[in-house]
Design a protein around this motif. Structure first.
Motif, PDB file in Angstrom:
ATOM      1  N   VAL A  25       7.062  40.313  27.387  1.00 52.99           N
ATOM      2  CA  VAL A  25       8.316  40.345  26.640  1.00 52.99           C
ATOM      3  C   VAL A  25       9.358  39.502  27.385  1.00 52.99           C
ATOM      4  O   VAL A  25       9.255  39.281  28.593  1.00 52.99           O
ATOM      5  CB  VAL A  25       8.828  41.791  26.463  1.00 52.99           C
ATOM      6  CG1 VAL A  25       7.870  42.593  25.616  1.00 52.99           C
ATOM      7  CG2 VAL A  25       9.055  42.455  27.814  1.00 52.99           C
ATOM      8  N   SER A  26      10.372  39.058  26.664  1.00 54.83           N
ATOM      9  CA  SER A  26      11.436  38.261  27.276  1.00 54.83           C
ATOM     10  C   SER A  26      12.343  39.176  28.104  1.00 54.83           C
ATOM     11  O   SER A  26      12.332  40.406  27.919  1.00 54.83           O
ATOM     12  CB  SER A  26      12.250  37.559  26.198  1.00 54.83           C
ATOM     13  OG  SER A  26      13.050  38.512  25.507  1.00 54.83           O
ATOM     14  N   GLN A  56      14.484  41.315  25.841  1.00 53.53           N
ATOM     15  CA  GLN A  56      13.693  42.372  25.200  1.00 53.53           C
ATOM     16  C   GLN A  56      13.391  43.497  26.193  1.00 53.53           C
ATOM     17  O   GLN A  56      13.464  44.681  25.853  1.00 53.53           O
ATOM     18  CB  GLN A  56      12.408  41.787  24.637  1.00 53.53           C
ATOM     19  CG  GLN A  56      12.619  40.904  23.416  1.00 53.53           C
ATOM     20  CD  GLN A  56      11.384  40.119  23.039  1.00 53.53           C
ATOM     21  OE1 GLN A  56      10.512  39.867  23.882  1.00 53.53           O
ATOM     22  NE2 GLN A  56      11.291  39.724  21.775  1.00 53.53           N
ATOM     23  N   LYS A  92       8.277  37.880  18.565  1.00 53.11           N
ATOM     24  CA  LYS A  92       8.846  38.570  17.401  1.00 53.11           C
ATOM     25  C   LYS A  92       8.282  39.978  17.265  1.00 53.11           C
ATOM     26  O   LYS A  92       8.965  40.887  16.802  1.00 53.11           O
ATOM     27  CB  LYS A  92       8.577  37.756  16.145  1.00 53.11           C
ATOM     28  CG  LYS A  92       9.344  36.437  16.089  1.00 53.11           C
ATOM     29  CD  LYS A  92       9.078  35.701  14.787  1.00 53.11           C
ATOM     30  CE  LYS A  92       9.878  34.398  14.731  1.00 53.11           C
ATOM     31  NZ  LYS A  92       9.613  33.662  13.475  1.00 53.11           N
ATOM     32  N   HIS A  93       7.012  40.150  17.634  1.00 55.44           N
ATOM     33  CA  HIS A  93       6.380  41.472  17.528  1.00 55.44           C
ATOM     34  C   HIS A  93       7.130  42.489  18.386  1.00 55.44           C
ATOM     35  O   HIS A  93       7.355  43.634  17.968  1.00 55.44           O
ATOM     36  CB  HIS A  93       4.924  41.370  17.966  1.00 55.44           C
ATOM     37  CG  HIS A  93       4.190  42.673  17.926  1.00 55.44           C
ATOM     38  ND1 HIS A  93       4.020  43.399  16.769  1.00 55.44           N
ATOM     39  CD2 HIS A  93       3.608  43.393  18.919  1.00 55.44           C
ATOM     40  CE1 HIS A  93       3.348  44.510  17.040  1.00 55.44           C
ATOM     41  NE2 HIS A  93       3.095  44.530  18.338  1.00 55.44           N
ATOM     42  N   GLU A 139      14.441  51.929  18.279  1.00 52.61           N
ATOM     43  CA  GLU A 139      15.861  52.288  18.238  1.00 52.61           C
ATOM     44  C   GLU A 139      16.164  53.234  17.080  1.00 52.61           C
ATOM     45  O   GLU A 139      16.997  54.131  17.200  1.00 52.61           O
ATOM     46  CB  GLU A 139      16.706  51.018  18.135  1.00 52.61           C
ATOM     47  CG  GLU A 139      16.753  50.249  19.446  1.00 52.61           C
ATOM     48  CD  GLU A 139      17.279  48.820  19.302  1.00 52.61           C
ATOM     49  OE1 GLU A 139      17.496  48.162  20.332  1.00 52.61           O
ATOM     50  OE2 GLU A 139      17.445  48.362  18.155  1.00 52.61           O
ATOM     51  N   ASP A 152      10.303  42.353  19.258  1.00 50.90           N
ATOM     52  CA  ASP A 152      11.591  42.624  18.612  1.00 50.90           C
ATOM     53  C   ASP A 152      11.442  43.688  17.532  1.00 50.90           C
ATOM     54  O   ASP A 152      12.275  44.593  17.405  1.00 50.90           O
ATOM     55  CB  ASP A 152      12.159  41.337  17.991  1.00 50.90           C
ATOM     56  CG  ASP A 152      12.892  40.487  19.016  1.00 50.90           C
ATOM     57  OD1 ASP A 152      13.438  41.051  19.973  1.00 50.90           O
ATOM     58  OD2 ASP A 152      12.895  39.261  18.858  1.00 50.90           O
ATOM     59  N   ALA A 153      10.385  43.567  16.725  1.00 52.21           N
ATOM     60  CA  ALA A 153      10.147  44.532  15.644  1.00 52.21           C
ATOM     61  C   ALA A 153       9.880  45.921  16.220  1.00 52.21           C
ATOM     62  O   ALA A 153      10.382  46.930  15.697  1.00 52.21           O
ATOM     63  CB  ALA A 153       8.971  44.072  14.789  1.00 52.21           C
ATOM     64  N   ARG A 154       9.099  45.987  17.302  1.00 51.56           N
ATOM     65  CA  ARG A 154       8.801  47.283  17.930  1.00 51.56           C
ATOM     66  C   ARG A 154      10.064  47.922  18.502  1.00 51.56           C
ATOM     67  O   ARG A 154      10.271  49.137  18.404  1.00 51.56           O
ATOM     68  CB  ARG A 154       7.760  47.095  19.045  1.00 51.56           C
ATOM     69  CG  ARG A 154       6.358  46.797  18.542  1.00 51.56           C
ATOM     70  CD  ARG A 154       5.390  46.595  19.685  1.00 51.56           C
ATOM     71  NE  ARG A 154       5.191  47.836  20.449  1.00 51.56           N
ATOM     72  CZ  ARG A 154       4.402  47.893  21.527  1.00 51.56           C
ATOM     73  NH1 ARG A 154       3.769  46.806  21.952  1.00 51.56           N
ATOM     74  NH2 ARG A 154       4.259  49.036  22.172  1.00 51.56           N
ATOM     75  N   LEU A 155      10.932  47.106  19.089  1.00 52.05           N
ATOM     76  CA  LEU A 155      12.171  47.624  19.667  1.00 52.05           C
ATOM     77  C   LEU A 155      13.124  48.124  18.591  1.00 52.05           C
ATOM     78  O   LEU A 155      13.758  49.166  18.747  1.00 52.05           O
ATOM     79  CB  LEU A 155      12.842  46.536  20.510  1.00 52.05           C
ATOM     80  CG  LEU A 155      12.176  46.256  21.864  1.00 52.05           C
ATOM     81  CD1 LEU A 155      12.673  44.949  22.449  1.00 52.05           C
ATOM     82  CD2 LEU A 155      12.435  47.413  22.836  1.00 52.05           C
ATOM     83  N   THR A 156      13.218  47.379  17.501  1.00 50.42           N
ATOM     84  CA  THR A 156      14.080  47.810  16.389  1.00 50.42           C
ATOM     85  C   THR A 156      13.599  49.140  15.829  1.00 50.42           C
ATOM     86  O   THR A 156      14.402  50.041  15.548  1.00 50.42           O
ATOM     87  CB  THR A 156      14.103  46.738  15.280  1.00 50.42           C
ATOM     88  OG1 THR A 156      14.609  45.516  15.839  1.00 50.42           O
ATOM     89  CG2 THR A 156      14.991  47.167  14.127  1.00 50.42           C
ATOM     90  N   ARG A 200      16.491  45.494  26.588  1.00 48.67           N
ATOM     91  CA  ARG A 200      16.678  46.381  25.427  1.00 48.67           C
ATOM     92  C   ARG A 200      15.843  47.644  25.573  1.00 48.67           C
ATOM     93  O   ARG A 200      16.303  48.753  25.300  1.00 48.67           O
ATOM     94  CB  ARG A 200      16.288  45.667  24.129  1.00 48.67           C
ATOM     95  CG  ARG A 200      17.330  44.769  23.532  1.00 48.67           C
ATOM     96  CD  ARG A 200      16.820  44.141  22.251  1.00 48.67           C
ATOM     97  NE  ARG A 200      16.665  45.099  21.168  1.00 48.67           N
ATOM     98  CZ  ARG A 200      16.068  44.824  20.009  1.00 48.67           C
ATOM     99  NH1 ARG A 200      15.539  43.625  19.798  1.00 48.67           N
ATOM    100  NH2 ARG A 200      15.981  45.748  19.064  1.00 48.67           N
TER     101      ARG A 200
END
Length: 281
Positions: A41-42, A45, A2-3, A12, A5-9, A48
């Motif tokens: 990361v997945s 991710q 989740k961390h 962006e 995901d937050a960094r990628l958002t 992304r």
């Protein structure tokens, strides 16, 4: 994680700001580096992050590096329709039509994102001059899908079917035209159909661009209409003033766009006209 995901958002969002892009690039590259101290990361991710690095490269004017990053994103998440569509869009935008066709066919075979895929197919057909087919593909998009009117109107406009394009653009209710794109492109279409209208239309186009100053279509249309209007003004002073306004509008549109050859050419044209005006006086 989740961390990530937050960094990628967050990345962006920050990537849209010119001053933050170098910081975003460094952070994304760090995110992709393997480390024993952090959880990997997945694949999605990582894809992304690579897609965003492609976006940053394109904003910096490096088309080859951008395409390379988009391809790496797709290699990381093979067959993912979002990353495949982004690669097609970038190849079309940069004029790499043979590669765009090949990548588009792969997207079509995957069956993902059917409406987006049809919009990209229509855009490709317009670029290679197959306008009737482009219009047919755009028409086949579900009538209730928001991408249909935009795709169809542009296919008609690029085909020179201006009356049909105007009917499409102006047929979108005002409350559904949230970023002003349809109203702005209706004005641009009128000017393309009859260039002499630019001198009566540019104020309206500029007003729409200011009202929707974060909308690329509205800002882009305002810039192009203003540029077409400037040479039509009778006064040298008025022409010079409007040329400066056109340059400002083009720069605003370029700041919002990822890569736009027509706007880049428009900027060159304005500089050339300004130099010619300065020599004349």
């Amino acid at each position: 994680p989740k961390h990530a995901d937050a960094r990628l958002t967050r990345a962006e969002l920050l990537a849209k700001r010119e001053k933050s892009r170098n910081e975003v690039r460094v952070n994304l590259e760090m995110l992709l580096q393997p480390s024993e101290k952090k959880q990997a990361v997945s694949p999605v991710q990582a894809a992304r992050a690579k897609k965003l690095l492609g976006y940053l490269a394109l904003k910096a004017g490096d088309r080859d590096k951008a395409i390379d990053w988009y391809k790496k994103a797709l290699e990381t998440a093979p067959g993912h329709p979002v990353f495949q569509a982004e690669l097609v869009r970038t190849l079309l935008r940069t004029g790499a039509l043979p590669e765009a066709k090949e990548s588009l066919e792969e997207l079509e075979q995957s069956g993902g994102l059917p409406h987006t895929t049809k919009a990209l197919r229509s855009g490709y057909l317009s670029r290679v001059g197959e306008h009737e087919k482009a219009i047919d593909v755009a028409t086949s998009i579900s009538k209730d899908h928001p991408i249909r009117s935009w795709t169809l109107g542009n296919a008609q406009r690029l085909a020179g079917e201006y009356d049909a394009a105007l009917e499409t653009f102006e047929g979108v209710p005002e409350d559904e035209d949230v970023d002003g794109r349809f109203a702005a492109y209706a004005l641009l279409t009128r000017v393309e159909q009859n260039p002499s209208q630019a001198s009566q239309t540019y104020k309206q186009a500029s007003k729409l661009a200011k009202l929707h100053n974060r909308s690329l279509p509205a800002t882009r249309a305002g810039a192009l209409v203003t540029l077409k209007a400037a040479p039509l003004l009778k006064s040298d002073k008025a022409r010079s003033r409007l040329m400066k306004a056109a340059l400002k509008s083009v720069e605003s549109a370029l700041a919002l766009s990822v890569y736009d050859p027509e706007l880049l050419l428009a900027r060159c044209k304005i500089h050339r006209l300004q130099r010619a005006h300065e020599k004349a006086f």
